[in-house]
Design a protein around this motif. Sequence first.
Motif: not given
Length: 236
Positions: A27, A72, A84
């Motif tokens: 995250t 990410i 994710i």
Amino acid sequence: MKSLILTTAALALTAGMGLADTVRLGTEGAYPPYNFLNDNGEVDGFERELGDELCKRAELTCEWVTNDWDSIIPNLLSGNYDAIIAGMSITPERKEVVQFTQGYTRPSPSAFAALSADVDLTSAVISAQASTIQSSHVAGTGATLVEFPTPDETIAAVNAGEADAVMADKDFLLPIVDETDLQFVGEDVFLGDGIGMAFRQSDTDVIAKFDAAIASMKEDGSLNMLLDKWEIEGKF
């Protein structure tokens, strides 16, 4: 929410997890109320509670990992974590490189905020976090887009006079508008197909487990209760 368009789909290498003993949840930790770091430096927010409950229902042991937004997806594909859960909107561009669960929110509004109600959004300088669906939207409106790595920097740009307005998720902007001189301007805009968890495309078994856990939370009403608790739009 956010949309990252990767030009290097080849990054979806061979990193796979199957059903590992510990699932690492990645995250951002910088996008309240979805995810943020609390005073103890721990991941907190709506997605922390959601992720912990999903892991419980899926009978999986999970740990949390934080990662900057702009890398990410690449770091998921590289194997630095296994999923994710970071306010990530489900978009066609992302589906080319990752696989999503079903959404755990419906599409919720994005909004503009400014220090003046007189801002002309068609010609203004508008700040947005880089590689998001908001920045893509602004780029297509004729306004001048200025991008920043973090959501906090997009707000600071307006306060410093570097931008006339900011565009972001309305859930993110609401407490800022309530507590500062910023005010909502223009109409809300609905972007994306809701928020989901993202995985490497090869990790079909664990995706199915989380997908079933999300479905069970929708069915028993606990997901809507959690959305209400964190004052997030997009209930089912």
